[in-house]
Design a protein around this motif. Sequence first.
Motif, short mmCIF file in Angstrom:
data_model
loop_
_atom_site.label_atom_id
_atom_site.label_comp_id
_atom_site.label_asym_id
_atom_site.label_seq_id
_atom_site.Cartn_x
_atom_site.Cartn_y
_atom_site.Cartn_z
N HIS A 295 -8.84 -1.47 -0.30
CA HIS A 295 -9.54 -1.88 -1.52
C HIS A 295 -10.13 -0.66 -2.25
O HIS A 295 -9.99 -0.53 -3.47
CB HIS A 295 -10.64 -2.88 -1.18
N SER B 97 -7.89 1.52 -4.47
CA SER B 97 -7.47 1.04 -5.80
C SER B 97 -8.27 1.71 -6.92
O SER B 97 -7.93 1.58 -8.09
CB SER B 97 -7.61 -0.48 -5.89
N ALA C 53 -2.02 4.05 -2.94
CA ALA C 53 -2.51 3.04 -3.89
C ALA C 53 -1.92 1.67 -3.58
O ALA C 53 -0.75 1.55 -3.22
CB ALA C 53 -2.14 3.46 -5.31
N TRP D 48 0.89 -1.17 0.00
CA TRP D 48 0.00 0.00 0.00
C TRP D 48 0.92 1.21 0.00
O TRP D 48 1.47 1.58 1.02
CB TRP D 48 -0.89 -0.04 1.23
#
Length: 198
Positions: A95, A98, A41, A28
């Motif tokens: 999540h 993303s 991201a 991450w």
Amino acid sequence: MLVDYANKELTQKYQLMAQTIIPRPIAWIVTQNEEGLLNIAPFSYFMGLSSEPATMMVSIGHKSDGSQKDTLKNLRETKKCTICMVDEAHLEAMHFSSKELASNESEAAAFNIETKEIVEGFPPMVAGIPSAFFCEFYQEIDLKGSKTIPLVVEIKAQFIDDEIISDKEKITLDYAPLARVGKSYALLGKNITPPTIK
């Protein structure tokens, strides 16, 4: 079945690799552009590379319009990133991060991701995560004909939450990082101790 990759489309090769090269740890990655805007991201084509120099490699693709991802752009410009290891408590935020945003938008603001300054001169880490690596750009690898850019980053410092240290003398860690398995996420199952080699 023997699969000839020469006859497979890019998406088919990705699906095959993503379902068999498992589990894949999730990087991450927190970067900042030259104006200080945060980008956060996740990347699962990620791995440790060497202990000397202490390096990791992450492969970064492009945006849907073909332009370079903000993580890649920021790393090329500032040469710094902070790689956070994700636990179950941060699954949803990771999540959601993303999702492709415009370059002038920050995932920190869009998805209420709290960050914390730890090491001066490096992007902040995501608050509350078990471990983070503060890294400098080391090398970019040219994969001939590929739109994916593998980057090598060198670890300069690492944050470890005291809560996950089970042995401070040996720095033994006990935590459950998230991994990517195909299209899903997973926690590692039981640990298996190998037999002693005589």
